[in-house]
Write a protein that holds these residues in place. Sequence first.
Motif, PDB file in Angstrom:
ATOM      1  N   ILE A   1      57.458  30.089  39.623  1.00 34.58           N
ATOM      2  CA  ILE A   1      58.834  29.734  39.974  1.00 34.58           C
ATOM      3  C   ILE A   1      59.124  28.398  39.317  1.00 34.58           C
ATOM      4  O   ILE A   1      58.480  27.396  39.621  1.00 34.58           O
ATOM      5  CB  ILE A   1      59.033  29.658  41.498  1.00 34.58           C
ATOM      6  N   ASN A   2      60.078  28.424  38.375  1.00 35.42           N
ATOM      7  CA  ASN A   2      60.421  27.228  37.630  1.00 35.42           C
ATOM      8  C   ASN A   2      61.938  27.076  37.650  1.00 35.42           C
ATOM      9  O   ASN A   2      62.651  27.922  37.111  1.00 35.42           O
ATOM     10  CB  ASN A   2      59.896  27.344  36.196  1.00 35.42           C
ATOM     11  N   ASN A   3      62.433  26.014  38.284  1.00 34.75           N
ATOM     12  CA  ASN A   3      63.883  25.791  38.426  1.00 34.75           C
ATOM     13  C   ASN A   3      64.571  26.984  39.084  1.00 34.75           C
ATOM     14  O   ASN A   3      65.638  27.416  38.652  1.00 34.75           O
ATOM     15  CB  ASN A   3      64.525  25.478  37.081  1.00 34.75           C
ATOM     16  N   SER A   4      63.941  27.553  40.093  1.00 34.13           N
ATOM     17  CA  SER A   4      64.440  28.692  40.870  1.00 34.13           C
ATOM     18  C   SER A   4      64.497  29.993  40.079  1.00 34.13           C
ATOM     19  O   SER A   4      65.098  30.959  40.516  1.00 34.13           O
ATOM     20  CB  SER A   4      65.808  28.384  41.477  1.00 34.13           C
ATOM     21  N   VAL A   5      63.892  30.032  38.890  1.00 37.31           N
ATOM     22  CA  VAL A   5      63.767  31.262  38.116  1.00 37.31           C
ATOM     23  C   VAL A   5      62.370  31.806  38.392  1.00 37.31           C
ATOM     24  O   VAL A   5      61.386  31.124  38.168  1.00 37.31           O
ATOM     25  CB  VAL A   5      63.979  30.999  36.609  1.00 37.31           C
ATOM     26  N   GLU A   6      62.316  33.041  38.893  1.00 36.86           N
ATOM     27  CA  GLU A   6      61.055  33.624  39.340  1.00 36.86           C
ATOM     28  C   GLU A   6      60.496  34.605  38.315  1.00 36.86           C
ATOM     29  O   GLU A   6      61.233  35.388  37.723  1.00 36.86           O
ATOM     30  CB  GLU A   6      61.269  34.367  40.651  1.00 36.86           C
ATOM     31  N   LYS A  37      69.070  31.979  38.285  1.00 39.57           N
ATOM     32  CA  LYS A  37      68.638  31.116  39.379  1.00 39.57           C
ATOM     33  C   LYS A  37      69.066  31.698  40.735  1.00 39.57           C
ATOM     34  O   LYS A  37      70.219  32.056  40.934  1.00 39.57           O
ATOM     35  CB  LYS A  37      69.257  29.731  39.179  1.00 39.57           C
ATOM     36  N   ASP A  38      68.093  31.815  41.641  1.00 37.35           N
ATOM     37  CA  ASP A  38      68.300  32.287  43.011  1.00 37.35           C
ATOM     38  C   ASP A  38      68.927  33.678  43.108  1.00 37.35           C
ATOM     39  O   ASP A  38      69.650  33.976  44.047  1.00 37.35           O
ATOM     40  CB  ASP A  38      69.149  31.277  43.796  1.00 37.35           C
ATOM     41  N   ASN A  39      68.660  34.553  42.130  1.00 33.46           N
ATOM     42  CA  ASN A  39      69.218  35.900  42.150  1.00 33.46           C
ATOM     43  C   ASN A  39      68.104  36.911  41.882  1.00 33.46           C
ATOM     44  O   ASN A  39      67.605  37.016  40.768  1.00 33.46           O
ATOM     45  CB  ASN A  39      70.322  36.029  41.102  1.00 33.46           C
ATOM     46  N   GLU A  40      67.736  37.665  42.911  1.00 35.93           N
ATOM     47  CA  GLU A  40      66.704  38.699  42.789  1.00 35.93           C
ATOM     48  C   GLU A  40      67.308  40.092  42.737  1.00 35.93           C
ATOM     49  O   GLU A  40      66.637  41.075  43.022  1.00 35.93           O
ATOM     50  CB  GLU A  40      65.717  38.592  43.941  1.00 35.93           C
ATOM     51  N   GLN A  47      75.277  34.674  34.214  1.00 42.61           N
ATOM     52  CA  GLN A  47      74.871  33.295  34.514  1.00 42.61           C
ATOM     53  C   GLN A  47      76.038  32.347  34.482  1.00 42.61           C
ATOM     54  O   GLN A  47      76.956  32.439  33.780  1.00 42.61           O
ATOM     55  CB  GLN A  47      73.798  32.812  33.545  1.00 42.61           C
TER      56      GLN A  47
END
Length: 127
Positions: free
Chosen positions: A69-74, A93-96, A127
């Motif tokens: 997890i880097n800058n909320s990118v998983e 970011k923060d979207n699964e 994005q």
Amino acid sequence: MKNITLLLIAAFMFLLAGCSGSDAYRGAWKATDASGQKFELVFEAKDFTVKDSTGKVTSFSYTQNQVSINNSVETYGIQLKDGRSYKINFPIKDNEKVGLILDQNGSPMYTISRTGYMKYEEIFTLQ
């Protein structure tokens, strides 16, 4: 002392994650490959299925072997029973709800979405 506790918690979480698939990608996905063909993927704890447009279903056993997890990118690494490795990446970011499945070289194999079929370009316009 606080750093040691955080390190131990992180190590424990990594070990747990290595046993079975993450909740982030478990469940049903609509997938599109680079040529536009449509598939349905279903991830369970230790296996997943791929259903193609003709209805043919193929199953694969896997283990999760990485979490990043880097800058909320998983990004989650999985390894199939036959040794092949893939990454499941959620680039927004923060979207699964939308993501990519990448091969061992980091090239996109599928775009995945919980709600509909998407092309590679569409994910990055969100994005």
